[in-house]
Scaffold this motif. Sequence first.
Motif, PDB file in Angstrom:
ATOM      1  N   VAL A  82       0.747  -1.206   0.005  1.00 23.48           N
ATOM      2  CA  VAL A  82      -0.072  -0.003   0.032  1.00 23.48           C
ATOM      3  C   VAL A  82       0.851   1.258   0.105  1.00 23.48           C
ATOM      4  O   VAL A  82       0.524   2.235  -0.877  1.00 23.48           O
ATOM      5  CB  VAL A  82      -1.047   0.113   1.269  1.00 23.48           C
ATOM      6  N   ALA A  83       1.778   1.405   0.941  1.00 27.24           N
ATOM      7  CA  ALA A  83       2.557   2.519   1.034  1.00 27.24           C
ATOM      8  C   ALA A  83       3.408   2.746  -0.503  1.00 27.24           C
ATOM      9  O   ALA A  83       3.724   3.969  -0.903  1.00 27.24           O
ATOM     10  CB  ALA A  83       3.856   2.547   1.999  1.00 27.24           C
TER      11      ALA A  83
ATOM     12  N   GLY B  17       1.427   9.022  -6.668  1.00 22.08           N
ATOM     13  CA  GLY B  17       1.324  10.520  -6.459  1.00 22.08           C
ATOM     14  C   GLY B  17       0.457  11.067  -5.640  1.00 22.08           C
ATOM     15  O   GLY B  17       0.026  12.050  -5.415  1.00 22.08           O
ATOM     16  N   ALA B  18      -0.526  10.000  -4.852  1.00 19.20           N
ATOM     17  CA  ALA B  18      -1.381  10.384  -3.865  1.00 19.20           C
ATOM     18  C   ALA B  18      -1.042  11.462  -2.944  1.00 19.20           C
ATOM     19  O   ALA B  18       0.030  11.260  -2.394  1.00 19.20           O
ATOM     20  CB  ALA B  18      -2.019   9.016  -3.283  1.00 19.20           C
ATOM     21  N   GLU B  19      -1.766  12.117  -2.601  1.00 18.59           N
ATOM     22  CA  GLU B  19      -1.770  13.211  -1.583  1.00 18.59           C
ATOM     23  C   GLU B  19      -2.456  13.170  -0.395  1.00 18.59           C
ATOM     24  O   GLU B  19      -2.161  13.843   0.616  1.00 18.59           O
ATOM     25  CB  GLU B  19      -2.177  14.477  -2.559  1.00 18.59           C
ATOM     26  N   MET B  20      -3.648  12.230  -0.467  1.00 16.91           N
ATOM     27  CA  MET B  20      -4.169  11.965   0.684  1.00 16.91           C
ATOM     28  C   MET B  20      -4.911  10.500   0.419  1.00 16.91           C
ATOM     29  O   MET B  20      -5.144  10.100  -0.824  1.00 16.91           O
ATOM     30  CB  MET B  20      -5.165  12.903   0.827  1.00 16.91           C
ATOM     31  N   LEU B  21      -5.105   9.840   1.522  1.00 21.02           N
ATOM     32  CA  LEU B  21      -5.923   8.613   1.435  1.00 21.02           C
ATOM     33  C   LEU B  21      -7.208   8.625   1.952  1.00 21.02           C
ATOM     34  O   LEU B  21      -7.182   9.128   3.246  1.00 21.02           O
ATOM     35  CB  LEU B  21      -5.071   7.542   2.042  1.00 21.02           C
ATOM     36  N   LEU B  22      -8.382   8.427   1.445  1.00 14.73           N
ATOM     37  CA  LEU B  22      -9.561   8.335   1.965  1.00 14.73           C
ATOM     38  C   LEU B  22      -9.824   6.873   2.503  1.00 14.73           C
ATOM     39  O   LEU B  22      -9.731   5.855   1.671  1.00 14.73           O
ATOM     40  CB  LEU B  22     -10.706   8.625   0.988  1.00 14.73           C
ATOM     41  N   ASN B  23     -10.073   6.606   3.647  1.00 16.36           N
ATOM     42  CA  ASN B  23     -10.332   5.279   4.240  1.00 16.36           C
ATOM     43  C   ASN B  23     -11.699   5.229   4.420  1.00 16.36           C
ATOM     44  O   ASN B  23     -12.498   5.775   5.223  1.00 16.36           O
ATOM     45  CB  ASN B  23      -9.794   5.315   5.843  1.00 16.36           C
TER      46      ASN B  23
ATOM     47  N   ARG C 123      -5.888   1.044  10.788  1.00 16.09           N
ATOM     48  CA  ARG C 123      -4.780   1.295  11.324  1.00 16.09           C
ATOM     49  C   ARG C 123      -3.472   1.111  10.172  1.00 16.09           C
ATOM     50  O   ARG C 123      -2.732   1.794  10.176  1.00 16.09           O
ATOM     51  CB  ARG C 123      -4.202   0.718  12.719  1.00 16.09           C
ATOM     52  N   HIS C 124      -3.529  -0.007   9.357  1.00  5.64           N
ATOM     53  CA  HIS C 124      -2.630  -0.395   8.627  1.00  5.64           C
ATOM     54  C   HIS C 124      -2.605   0.797   7.466  1.00  5.64           C
ATOM     55  O   HIS C 124      -1.515   1.159   7.191  1.00  5.64           O
ATOM     56  CB  HIS C 124      -2.595  -1.776   8.081  1.00  5.64           C
TER      57      HIS C 124
ATOM     58  N   ALA D 109      -0.212   5.583   4.944  1.00  5.41           N
ATOM     59  CA  ALA D 109      -0.411   7.112   4.498  1.00  5.41           C
ATOM     60  C   ALA D 109       0.415   8.061   5.383  1.00  5.41           C
ATOM     61  O   ALA D 109       1.130   8.872   4.880  1.00  5.41           O
ATOM     62  CB  ALA D 109      -1.800   7.500   4.600  1.00  5.41           C
ATOM     63  N   ILE D 110       0.182   8.118   6.636  1.00  4.58           N
ATOM     64  CA  ILE D 110       0.617   8.999   7.552  1.00  4.58           C
ATOM     65  C   ILE D 110       2.362   8.925   7.767  1.00  4.58           C
ATOM     66  O   ILE D 110       3.177   9.878   7.767  1.00  4.58           O
ATOM     67  CB  ILE D 110       0.040   9.094   8.689  1.00  4.58           C
TER      68      ILE D 110
END
Length: 185
Positions: free
Chosen positions: A118-119, A126-132, A143-144, A149-150
């Motif tokens: 995933v990372a 080029g993702a700038e954010m991940l929507l969960n 949490r994974h 993402a973070i």
Amino acid sequence: MGKIKVAIAGVGNCTQALVTGIQYYREHPEDTRGLMHPDMGGYKVTDIEIVAAFDINADKVGKDLAEAIYVFPNRAYKYPGVEMKPTGVIVQKGPVFDGNPPFLNEYYTLSDAPDCDVAKVLKESGAEMLLNFIPTESHQAARHYADCAIKEAKIGFVNGMPTLIVCDPEYQKIAEENGVPIIGD
């Protein structure tokens, strides 16, 4: 202003509504019904570009996002006349952990494809954010995705489920150190 590059974990009803909603507003830029803030800091909903998607459903993994959003058990509202064209975003198999709650077993088959990194996908896309948007009660899986993402990709994280991540002081500290926004819970 450029595009807002977004990755999505969980290709369920929330994702279907978001992706088709973005397409609706692209096809009808004059219609702002349903948007509380049609312009936020110079950005519009049409500036959102989905660059990666993750799921565990065998009937969604490996499909273009435009097709996967309509796979059962998704049942979100279908905008009349909205034509979803292939996005070029292929849904990748995310890790399961506890992300396959027993109550969902009757609705789909778990993909036997290997889990993606995933990372790595977040960085390469080029993702700038991940929507969960994974199912409620998928605490380890959530949490994974948050860690990927973070902590690893160092991008924003929007938690669209009730697992407490954004309220967690450890995640707050790491997000602040990495200069990334986190919202949700």
